[in-house]
Design a protein around this motif. Sequence first.
Motif, PDB file in Angstrom:
ATOM      1  N   ASN A   1       0.828  -1.224   0.000  1.00 40.85           N
ATOM      2  CA  ASN A   1       0.000   0.000   0.000  1.00 40.85           C
ATOM      3  C   ASN A   1       0.853   1.261   0.000  1.00 40.85           C
ATOM      4  N   ILE A   2       1.831   1.299  -0.874  1.00 43.92           N
ATOM      5  CA  ILE A   2       2.729   2.455  -0.947  1.00 43.92           C
ATOM      6  C   ILE A   2       2.001   3.599  -1.648  1.00 43.92           C
ATOM      7  N   PRO A   3       1.813   4.751  -0.969  1.00 43.50           N
ATOM      8  CA  PRO A   3       1.038   5.834  -1.586  1.00 43.50           C
ATOM      9  C   PRO A   3       1.809   6.484  -2.741  1.00 43.50           C
ATOM     10  N   PRO A   4       1.065   7.111  -3.670  1.00 40.28           N
ATOM     11  CA  PRO A   4       1.689   7.654  -4.884  1.00 40.28           C
ATOM     12  C   PRO A   4       2.742   8.740  -4.634  1.00 40.28           C
ATOM     13  N   GLU A   5       2.602   9.532  -3.544  1.00 39.94           N
ATOM     14  CA  GLU A   5       3.611  10.605  -3.299  1.00 39.94           C
ATOM     15  C   GLU A   5       4.998  10.049  -3.024  1.00 39.94           C
ATOM     16  N   THR A   6       5.066   8.746  -2.717  1.00 36.68           N
ATOM     17  CA  THR A   6       6.352   8.157  -2.343  1.00 36.68           C
ATOM     18  C   THR A   6       7.407   8.327  -3.442  1.00 36.68           C
ATOM     19  N   ASP A   7       6.980   8.167  -4.691  1.00 32.51           N
ATOM     20  CA  ASP A   7       7.933   8.280  -5.798  1.00 32.51           C
ATOM     21  C   ASP A   7       8.626   9.640  -5.796  1.00 32.51           C
ATOM     22  N   ALA A   8       7.824  10.704  -5.642  1.00 31.56           N
ATOM     23  CA  ALA A   8       8.398  12.058  -5.674  1.00 31.56           C
ATOM     24  C   ALA A   8       9.313  12.266  -4.473  1.00 31.56           C
ATOM     25  N   LEU A   9       8.884  11.789  -3.312  1.00 31.69           N
ATOM     26  CA  LEU A   9       9.720  11.969  -2.114  1.00 31.69           C
ATOM     27  C   LEU A   9      11.045  11.225  -2.260  1.00 31.69           C
ATOM     28  N   ALA A  10      10.949   9.984  -2.758  1.00 31.64           N
ATOM     29  CA  ALA A  10      12.177   9.200  -2.932  1.00 31.64           C
ATOM     30  C   ALA A  10      13.085   9.869  -3.961  1.00 31.64           C
ATOM     31  N   ALA A  11      12.465  10.387  -5.039  1.00 28.49           N
ATOM     32  CA  ALA A  11      13.272  11.029  -6.078  1.00 28.49           C
ATOM     33  C   ALA A  11      14.031  12.227  -5.507  1.00 28.49           C
ATOM     34  N   HIS A  12      13.389  12.968  -4.585  1.00 26.43           N
ATOM     35  CA  HIS A  12      14.032  14.152  -4.018  1.00 26.43           C
ATOM     36  C   HIS A  12      14.995  13.850  -2.870  1.00 26.43           C
ATOM     37  N   PHE A  13      14.611  12.901  -2.020  1.00 27.07           N
ATOM     38  CA  PHE A  13      15.345  12.793  -0.750  1.00 27.07           C
ATOM     39  C   PHE A  13      16.085  11.471  -0.534  1.00 27.07           C
ATOM     40  N   TRP A  14      15.942  10.522  -1.447  1.00 34.15           N
ATOM     41  CA  TRP A  14      16.700   9.276  -1.347  1.00 34.15           C
ATOM     42  C   TRP A  14      17.752   9.213  -2.433  1.00 34.15           C
ATOM     43  N   PRO A  15      18.944   8.724  -2.192  1.00 33.71           N
ATOM     44  CA  PRO A  15      19.400   8.370  -0.850  1.00 33.71           C
ATOM     45  C   PRO A  15      19.584   9.625   0.005  1.00 33.71           C
ATOM     46  N   GLY A  16      19.295   9.526   1.305  1.00 33.11           N
ATOM     47  CA  GLY A  16      19.425  10.694   2.180  1.00 33.11           C
ATOM     48  C   GLY A  16      18.764  10.492   3.526  1.00 33.11           C
ATOM     49  N   PRO A  17      18.724  11.555   4.342  1.00 31.34           N
ATOM     50  CA  PRO A  17      18.301  11.443   5.746  1.00 31.34           C
ATOM     51  C   PRO A  17      16.781  11.439   5.938  1.00 31.34           C
ATOM     52  N   LEU A  18      16.083  10.632   5.151  1.00 30.45           N
ATOM     53  CA  LEU A  18      14.620  10.529   5.284  1.00 30.45           C
ATOM     54  C   LEU A  18      14.214   9.073   5.480  1.00 30.45           C
ATOM     55  N   THR A  19      13.410   8.827   6.531  1.00 30.83           N
ATOM     56  CA  THR A  19      12.833   7.502   6.777  1.00 30.83           C
ATOM     57  C   THR A  19      11.337   7.608   6.526  1.00 30.83           C
ATOM     58  N   MET A  20      10.798   6.667   5.729  1.00 29.83           N
ATOM     59  CA  MET A  20       9.342   6.684   5.483  1.00 29.83           C
ATOM     60  C   MET A  20       8.712   5.430   6.080  1.00 29.83           C
TER      61      MET A  20
ATOM     62  N   GLU B   1      19.633  12.079  13.842  1.00 26.08           N
ATOM     63  CA  GLU B   1      18.978  10.992  13.148  1.00 26.08           C
ATOM     64  C   GLU B   1      18.046  11.506  12.043  1.00 26.08           C
ATOM     65  N   SER B   2      17.669  10.589  11.153  1.00 21.16           N
ATOM     66  CA  SER B   2      16.845  10.931   9.996  1.00 21.16           C
ATOM     67  C   SER B   2      15.480  11.501  10.394  1.00 21.16           C
ATOM     68  N   THR B   3      14.908  12.268   9.476  1.00 22.30           N
ATOM     69  CA  THR B   3      13.515  12.700   9.603  1.00 22.30           C
ATOM     70  C   THR B   3      12.641  11.452   9.414  1.00 22.30           C
ATOM     71  N   ILE B   4      11.641  11.249  10.282  1.00 20.00           N
ATOM     72  CA  ILE B   4      10.720  10.124  10.071  1.00 20.00           C
ATOM     73  C   ILE B   4       9.381  10.674   9.597  1.00 20.00           C
ATOM     74  N   LEU B   5       8.924  10.175   8.438  1.00 23.07           N
ATOM     75  CA  LEU B   5       7.664  10.635   7.852  1.00 23.07           C
ATOM     76  C   LEU B   5       6.723   9.441   7.734  1.00 23.07           C
ATOM     77  N   ASP B   6       5.563   9.537   8.379  1.00 19.94           N
ATOM     78  CA  ASP B   6       4.573   8.454   8.347  1.00 19.94           C
ATOM     79  C   ASP B   6       3.741   8.567   7.068  1.00 19.94           C
ATOM     80  N   MET B   7       3.913   7.599   6.153  1.00 21.75           N
ATOM     81  CA  MET B   7       3.217   7.622   4.868  1.00 21.75           C
ATOM     82  C   MET B   7       1.897   6.855   4.939  1.00 21.75           C
ATOM     83  N   THR B   8       1.532   6.325   6.103  1.00 22.27           N
ATOM     84  CA  THR B   8       0.277   5.562   6.195  1.00 22.27           C
ATOM     85  C   THR B   8      -0.906   6.473   6.485  1.00 22.27           C
TER      86      THR B   8
END
Length: 517
Positions: A85-104, A185-192
């Motif tokens: 159930n990966i939400p559609p915004e994940t692609d844009a977030l990953a494109a911008h911030f991965w690899p990097g200090p973001l945990t989803m 530590e990384s930013t934690i973002l709840d995508m659920t």
Amino acid sequence: MKFMETIIKKIDKNNIEGNTIREAGEILKNGGLVAFPTETVYGLGANALDEEAAGKTYAAKGRPSDNPLIVHICDYEDLRRIAVNIPPETDALAAHFWPGPLTMIFQKSDEVPYGTTGGLDTVAVRMPSDPVALALIRAAGGFVSAPSANTSGRPSPTTAGHVIHDLEGKIDMIIDGGAVDIGVESTILDMTVSPPMILRPGAVTAEMFAEVIGPVDIDRTILNAESNIRPKAPGMKYRHYAPRARMMIVQGDIRDEILAIRQLAYAAHRRKKKIGIIATSETLPFYKYGIVKNVGTRENEKTIARNLYRVLREFDQEDVEVIYSESFAMTGIGKAVMNRLEKAAGHQRIDAAEIVKLQQYRRIIFVSGTDSARGPIAAELLRHQDLLQEYVVDSRGMVVLFPEPVNQKAEAVMRSAGMTMENHFSQQFDGESIPDDTLVLALEEGQKVKLRAEYENIKNIFTLNEFAQDSLEIPNPYGKPLAAYGECLEALRKLTGALAEKLNSMAEGEELWEKYM
Ligand code: AMP
Ligand code: MG
């Protein structure tokens, strides 16, 4: 826990040694533990898909097993194996911030054991940017669970030395890749949830998310004092990131913070308490007592994030009893810095203004004719008094054409009394911008009258006698033999003693120090 041999290997980020990575990868594949550098803090790696390996992580850290681990990946495609159930915004977030200090955070797939997620149906995922971390994740098969590589509750490790201190003998291997870059530590973002919600602030900020996917929510418990509301990231509920010393955050405008910390440090000094101060390059020179550490510059919050945990650990090594920290701007990564400070302090704050108002005078200037005998003697005598509050004590002259050392006879009588004024050079009084917390004490009535007439801007001008409430005459020894200087010294000794008593009687807040120390 049973002692084991820990392999420690240095690695150069720019020229990664394949053998070390292969050896570490094998250890992880076989269910062992390897600490490794990431751009945020050092991580304690285990195979994320191996329930037993996750269990070892909790044991080595002494971490409560309801506190889930973050799964680290090195290829975006791998996300689909561990999350559903990966939400559609994940692609844009990953494109911008991965690899990097973001945990989803996503719903977990069946491949992820509950041992890794602390029993939750969700999984936290991050792709770090550190090349050593990426190489290791690949060598380990692609899924490495890694909490920070510290003993649970201690400040997170930002160097391999910190990891060695906490975990040597408890894990299989430590890869030393030097000091980390970000430091928190990384930013934690709840995508659920929708919109996604920040559960832990880090280098990627709400403003940065907004530019990519629009506004996100922020868990209300992030900066507030401990309350009944349960933080949504289980790890955020513990007194985390904490040094052994009691820690307090001093809050107010920067001038008040400095003055308040100075007052606290002076009170601690009088009580022979060992205290630490977290200061910045800009404020460092203002502190005189306590162990003062420079955490970075206010011009760049990133420097503060990078040094914060190292500074907290250093205070532990030096066994300070209390740490006072200035507060920092909440811009950029500053929010993450303040969040970690709040956690480290267990939300204990001190209102700087409340401390500052306990002290009426901070500077005392003795004014005499030429600033070469009576003025400097009075100043030096006052510095030798036992004062409840700290004062900057100076002397100045009404007419000083050029700087001169003190009168030789004055110096001679001071020396026989065990003091010296050898570093003093006479200086002209300048009354242009004297703040209200300065006390100007003239040695003669005539001088006071003249000063008051000339400087209407100065609030506190008195004679020494008047302010100390003692009518004792101060003899003028100028041109007389040594004995006259001796008499003058004795008169000033009595008067500065009376002055000290008067100042001490005005010192408020003595009972407060117990509360803040
Ligand atoms: P650390 O690796 O030491 O930074 O700790 C991992 C952090 O991620 C802890 O604060 C955890 O509570 C948080 N975390 C990991 N997985 C989840 C999850 N599924 N839901 C919420 N928070 C999580
Ligand atoms: Mg941690």
